[in-house]
Design a protein around this motif. Sequence first.
Motif, short mmCIF file in Angstrom:
data_model
loop_
_atom_site.label_atom_id
_atom_site.label_comp_id
_atom_site.label_asym_id
_atom_site.label_seq_id
_atom_site.Cartn_x
_atom_site.Cartn_y
_atom_site.Cartn_z
N ASP A 161 0.84 -1.19 0.00
CA ASP A 161 0.00 0.00 0.00
C ASP A 161 0.88 1.25 0.00
N ARG A 162 0.26 2.41 0.10
CA ARG A 162 1.02 3.66 0.00
C ARG A 162 1.99 3.86 1.16
N ASN A 163 1.80 3.10 2.25
CA ASN A 163 2.72 3.17 3.39
C ASN A 163 3.82 2.12 3.32
N GLY A 164 3.82 1.34 2.23
CA GLY A 164 4.84 0.31 2.07
C GLY A 164 4.59 -0.94 2.88
N THR A 165 3.34 -1.16 3.29
CA THR A 165 3.01 -2.35 4.06
C THR A 165 2.17 -3.32 3.23
N ILE A 166 2.11 -4.56 3.69
CA ILE A 166 1.35 -5.61 2.99
C ILE A 166 0.12 -5.96 3.82
#
Length: 252
Positions: A16-21
């Motif tokens: 996602d835009r926060n770099g998380t899955i």
Amino acid sequence: MSWKMIAIDLDGTLLDRNGTISEENAKWVREAQRSGLHVVLVSGRHRLRIVPVMEMLGLQVPIISTNGCEIWSADGHLLDRCVLPWKDVTTLHLIAFQHQIHYRSYCVEGVFDSNEHNHLAQMDYSWLKVLLKSDHSASLSAAYERLLATERLELIAYGAPGLPKQIDIQPKGTGKAQALDKLCRTLGVRQEEVVAFGDDRNDLEMLRWAGLGIAMAHAPDDVRAVADTIVPNGLGSGVGHTLSRIMRHASA
């Protein structure tokens, strides 16, 4: 179709835009590998920034990094690498300087910004890819045209047509599709047996090349136009939801 490989872009696709899955994405990527499918992470990122994603998934999988300039096996061995010729590195450096554009160099040795104090030392490194980025679209457009005229480079422009926000520059003949083709030959997988997920212009040729190209709904118009399927990415889980349908259909 009996699918054998799942190729997944990272930023804006798996992440996602926060770099998380999301839990859904992670679950179904693991299920895909557990079922015997080859899962491949395919990204514009340097390998050093892809490995943590693989660790978050808890998997050992092949990696295609820097938009296809490197291919790594699941156990971390380098399978293929394409670097920019020295002539092109010096041309890039000159054009960026003349147009007052900062750039980020993706080298075998790491990732470096042109405004770092020790940047000149990096000219001795092996350059894989260069990212030009500027708030001045006119400067980027002028640089793009000059680089295009060399006919020696692969260029990927991001942003509105004629108004780029950033540009990827890499060796001629490289890209995610070309790297996937090489990896498939190594693994004995046919082109039509590949499912590919992506969301931006560095994914365009990969989505066109794959047996099933899947674009995220937020992808640019030209990327969505070449995809076979477009999926929403609600809660950052578009990949997981789609993989669940593909695998349930395959087992039905």
